[in-house]
Design an enzyme around this catalytic site. Structure first.
Site, PDB file in Angstrom:
ATOM      1  N   GLY A  77     -25.045 -50.474  17.668  1.00 49.13           N
ATOM      2  CA  GLY A  77     -26.461 -50.583  17.986  1.00 49.13           C
ATOM      3  C   GLY A  77     -27.353 -51.018  16.843  1.00 49.13           C
ATOM      4  O   GLY A  77     -28.265 -50.311  16.460  1.00 49.13           O
ATOM      5  N   GLU A 118     -23.241 -48.200   4.275  1.00 45.78           N
ATOM      6  CA  GLU A 118     -23.613 -49.580   3.940  1.00 45.78           C
ATOM      7  C   GLU A 118     -24.274 -50.323   5.122  1.00 45.78           C
ATOM      8  O   GLU A 118     -25.323 -50.953   4.957  1.00 45.78           O
ATOM      9  CB  GLU A 118     -22.329 -50.258   3.429  1.00 45.78           C
ATOM     10  CG  GLU A 118     -22.326 -51.720   3.312  1.00 45.78           C
ATOM     11  CD  GLU A 118     -21.579 -52.375   4.453  1.00 45.78           C
ATOM     12  OE1 GLU A 118     -20.644 -51.759   5.002  1.00 45.78           O
ATOM     13  OE2 GLU A 118     -21.969 -53.496   4.807  1.00 45.78           O
ATOM     14  N   ASP A 142     -16.255 -42.470   3.274  1.00 46.35           N
ATOM     15  CA  ASP A 142     -15.465 -43.505   2.596  1.00 46.35           C
ATOM     16  C   ASP A 142     -15.824 -43.679   1.118  1.00 46.35           C
ATOM     17  O   ASP A 142     -15.064 -44.279   0.364  1.00 46.35           O
ATOM     18  CB  ASP A 142     -15.643 -44.850   3.307  1.00 46.35           C
ATOM     19  CG  ASP A 142     -15.010 -44.872   4.693  1.00 46.35           C
ATOM     20  OD1 ASP A 142     -14.317 -43.904   5.036  1.00 46.35           O
ATOM     21  OD2 ASP A 142     -15.216 -45.854   5.427  1.00 46.35           O
ATOM     22  N   MET A 184      -8.722 -41.991   6.613  1.00 44.54           N
ATOM     23  CA  MET A 184      -9.739 -43.027   6.798  1.00 44.54           C
ATOM     24  C   MET A 184      -9.981 -43.790   5.498  1.00 44.54           C
ATOM     25  O   MET A 184      -9.553 -43.354   4.428  1.00 44.54           O
ATOM     26  CB  MET A 184     -11.025 -42.422   7.337  1.00 44.54           C
ATOM     27  CG  MET A 184     -10.917 -42.093   8.815  1.00 44.54           C
ATOM     28  SD  MET A 184     -12.484 -41.592   9.516  1.00 44.54           S
ATOM     29  CE  MET A 184     -12.052 -41.505  11.247  1.00 44.54           C
ATOM     30  N   HIS A 288     -10.554 -38.159  12.757  1.00 47.20           N
ATOM     31  CA  HIS A 288     -11.923 -37.648  12.653  1.00 47.20           C
ATOM     32  C   HIS A 288     -12.011 -36.219  12.154  1.00 47.20           C
ATOM     33  O   HIS A 288     -13.129 -35.724  11.936  1.00 47.20           O
ATOM     34  CB  HIS A 288     -12.638 -37.823  13.996  1.00 47.20           C
ATOM     35  CG  HIS A 288     -12.845 -39.268  14.327  1.00 47.20           C
ATOM     36  ND1 HIS A 288     -11.837 -40.063  14.790  1.00 47.20           N
ATOM     37  CD2 HIS A 288     -13.934 -40.060  14.190  1.00 47.20           C
ATOM     38  CE1 HIS A 288     -12.290 -41.298  14.963  1.00 47.20           C
ATOM     39  NE2 HIS A 288     -13.563 -41.324  14.595  1.00 47.20           N
TER      40      HIS A 288
HETATM   41  O1  F6P Z   1     -17.088 -45.549   7.922  1.00 51.04           O
HETATM   42  C1  F6P Z   1     -16.654 -44.274   8.131  1.00 51.04           C
HETATM   43  C2  F6P Z   1     -15.457 -44.250   9.027  1.00 51.04           C
HETATM   44  O2  F6P Z   1     -15.068 -42.913   9.082  1.00 51.04           O
HETATM   45  C3  F6P Z   1     -14.307 -45.180   8.631  1.00 51.04           C
HETATM   46  O3  F6P Z   1     -13.522 -44.697   7.600  1.00 51.04           O
HETATM   47  C4  F6P Z   1     -13.580 -45.331   9.928  1.00 51.04           C
HETATM   48  O4  F6P Z   1     -12.826 -46.513   9.970  1.00 51.04           O
HETATM   49  C5  F6P Z   1     -14.689 -45.367  10.910  1.00 51.04           C
HETATM   50  O5  F6P Z   1     -15.768 -44.655  10.360  1.00 51.04           O
HETATM   51  C6  F6P Z   1     -14.303 -44.792  12.245  1.00 51.04           C
HETATM   52  O6  F6P Z   1     -15.351 -44.919  13.135  1.00 51.04           O
HETATM   53  P1  F6P Z   1     -15.361 -44.376  14.629  1.00 51.04           P
HETATM   54  O7  F6P Z   1     -16.085 -43.060  14.587  1.00 51.04           O
HETATM   55  O8  F6P Z   1     -16.102 -45.406  15.387  1.00 51.04           O
HETATM   56  O9  F6P Z   1     -13.956 -44.202  15.078  1.00 51.04           O
END
Ligand code: F6P
Length: 367
Positions: A77, A118, A142, A184, A288
């Site tokens: 978004g 970022e 990250d 991640m 997550h």
């Molecule tokens: O940018 C943070 C992050 O945790 C990344 O390391 C990972 O690839 C991404 O978000 C995962 O995002 P989503 O919550 O959309 O699965």
């Protein structure tokens, strides 16, 4: 100048410590300046829909230790290029930034605190260029943001990954297995490298160094010959083999907005190893779990310091900036210096040197 009414939003993937920032901003604005604080819900989407909630010292009193964000967030978004699927299946891209600026004005805010990584800060900078008085606050597990020593959320994620590694060590050793932990880190391997060092990984594979599978195999064999048939491998989701591509999650296709879904490189690596070595390999994807839950004390303190500092910066009218950690101080840096940039681990950094000097294999011939 002073501040009477300020807004705050959290954007991008959540992480531990967001609520500590929301609480600090609310308390500092109310206690130091008698200002009202408006929470914008669901990241920039709240600026499009106008969905907000008033934040007070009372309403934020129990959130310091709470994971996630009470304001909600999204890593899709972008209001400047909002993509939607129409009923006939076509994709429509709309620029809602004008509407967002209008909402900001209608809310009668003196400042907008944008808490994000970022991508979110880049959008914040675009709004600043459109006249919105923005101050950024750096967040991401990250740790891949320029101009700040650390982002909050990172240290908590490292601890979670390190705890997981400790557990994999004991089961891996008991069964003489190769245990892979995928963490991640899509562009940068900060979590993998720091948690890997902390948890005694034997091999750490990060996006910054394309791995050579033969180097990985050699390390495992060396350990086996030396009497340790088990090996622990830490791999960042964005790591890739020499000449290979990033492994994307199967369901990655079809995502209209936001970052591409990664995941699965740990399983890919397991297959490669099993083909060449007569050892059992098991893969765990931490996912997550690294983002949820209570922040550790470092992230609580960092989030609180950034929030309180950002409020003072707003009262001084220092917009178009981001509060950042330049140890031991919190300082202000220009948002324009960060826009669109990702901080990866420098190959000649002490951290890389440290890992290789103690025999950790990074998927290449040690330098
Ligand atoms: O940018 C943070 C992050 O945790 C990344 O390391 C990972 O690839 C991404 O978000 C995962 O995002 P989503 O919550 O959309 O699965």
């Amino acid at each position: 100048m002073t501040i009477k009414r300020v807004g705050i939003l959290t954007g991008g993937g959540d992480c531990s410590g967001l609520n500590a920032v929301i609480r600090a901003v609310t308390r500092a604005a109310a206690i130091q300046y008698g200002a009202q604080v408006i929470g914008i819900e669901g990241g920039f989407e709240g600026l499009i829909s106008g969905q907000t909630q008033e934040l007070t010292v009372k309403s934020t009193k129990d959130i310091l230790t709470l994971g996630g964000t009470i304001l909600g967030t999204t890593n899709k978004g972008n209001p400047f290029q909002y993509r939607e699927r129409m009923e006939d299946g076509t994709i429509k891209t709309t620029d809602y930034s004008g509407k967002a600026v209008e909402t900001f004005k209608n809310l009668n805010l003196d400042c907008l605190f944008v808490v994000g990584g970022e991508g979110t800060l880049e959008i914040g900078y675009q709004f600043f260029k459109k006249g919105v008085p923005v101050i950024g606050i750096p967040k991401t597990i990250d740790n891949d943001l320029e101009r700040t020593d650390y982002t909050f959320g990172f240290q908590t994620a490292v601890q979670v990954a390190c705890d997981a590694l400790d557990r994999l060590q004991t089961t891996g050793r008991s069964h003489d297995r190769v245990m892979i932990l995928e963490v991640m880190g899509r562009n940068a391997g900060w979590i993998a490298l720091e948690a890997g060092i902390a948890g005694g990984a034997h091999i750490i594979l990060i996006p910054e160094i394309e791995y050579d599978i033969q180097n990985v195999i050699r390390k495992i064999m060396l350990r086996k010959k030396g009497g340790s048939p088990f090996s622990i491998i830490m791999i960042a989701e964005g790591a890739r083999e020499k000449g290979g591509a990033t492994v994307k999650a199967e369901e990655a296709q079809g995502r209209l907005q936001g970052v591409e879904k990664l995941g699965g490189v740990g399983f890919h690596l397991a297959k490669q190893i099993e083909k060449q070595i007569d050892l059992e390999v098991r893969t765990t994807v931490l996912g997550h779990i690294q983002r949820g839950g209570s922040p550790n004390s470092f992230d609580r303190v960092l989030g609180t310091r950034l929030g309180s500092f950002a409020v003072d910066a707003a009262a001084q009218g220092k917009f178009g900036t981001m509060a950042a950690l330049k140890t031991p101080d919190i300082v202000l840096v220009d948002l324009k210096d960060l826009a669109g940039r990702v901080r990866t681990i420098s190959l000649d950094s002490q951290l890389i040197r440290c890992a290789e000097s103690i025999g950790i294999n990074l998927g290449r011939e040690a330098m």
